[in-house]
Design an enzyme around this catalytic site. Structure first.
Site, PDB file in Angstrom:
ATOM      1  N   CYS A  28      -4.259   3.170  -7.317  1.00  0.00           N
ATOM      2  CA  CYS A  28      -4.234   1.725  -7.573  1.00  0.00           C
ATOM      3  C   CYS A  28      -4.930   1.389  -8.896  1.00  0.00           C
ATOM      4  O   CYS A  28      -6.148   1.540  -9.014  1.00  0.00           O
ATOM      5  CB  CYS A  28      -4.913   1.029  -6.383  1.00  0.00           C
ATOM      6  SG  CYS A  28      -5.340  -0.693  -6.652  1.00  0.00           S
ATOM      7  N   CYS A  31      -7.667  -1.230  -8.757  1.00  0.00           N
ATOM      8  CA  CYS A  31      -8.816  -0.656  -8.049  1.00  0.00           C
ATOM      9  C   CYS A  31      -9.679   0.158  -9.012  1.00  0.00           C
ATOM     10  O   CYS A  31     -10.910   0.105  -8.964  1.00  0.00           O
ATOM     11  CB  CYS A  31      -8.367   0.248  -6.915  1.00  0.00           C
ATOM     12  SG  CYS A  31      -7.420  -0.569  -5.626  1.00  0.00           S
TER      13      CYS A  31
END
Length: 103
Positions: A28, A31
């Site tokens: 991600c 993230c």
């Protein structure tokens, strides 16, 4: 310091005081951007808040129980109860302002 939390340790580690948990995954992009922000917050607020992170790929049970559908999702708990859920990338200042409401 940001602790690695798992399905086995999440409930115990977030049961007392103010806790901040970052739910993330290695694939991600947002993230990976959020991670250093959380690390910096942990350095500055670690005396008031316990910081942890949960890899949702390795710990699907906790993510499912909490209904986490998007990452990054950050959860603030106070004495074991969820008091705030933050979805998506946020700046250090935004997260700090949220946390200051609970410490």
């Amino acid at each position: 310091m940001v602790k690695e939390l798992t399905d086995k340790t999440f409930k115990e580690e977030t049961a007392h005081g103010v806790t901040f948990t970052d739910f993330w995954a290695t694939w991600c992009g947002p993230c990976r951007m959020q991670g250093p922000v959380v690390e910096k917050l942990a350095e500055e607020m670690g005396d008031k808040v316990s910081f942890g992170k949960v890899d949702v790929d390795a710990n699907q049970q906790t993510a499912a129980e909490l209904g986490i559908m998007s990452i990054p999702t950050m959860i603030i708990k106070k004495d074991g109860a969820i008091v705030d859920t933050i979805i998506g990338y946020h700046s250090k200042e935004q997260l700090e302002a949220k946390l200051n409401q609970y410490v």
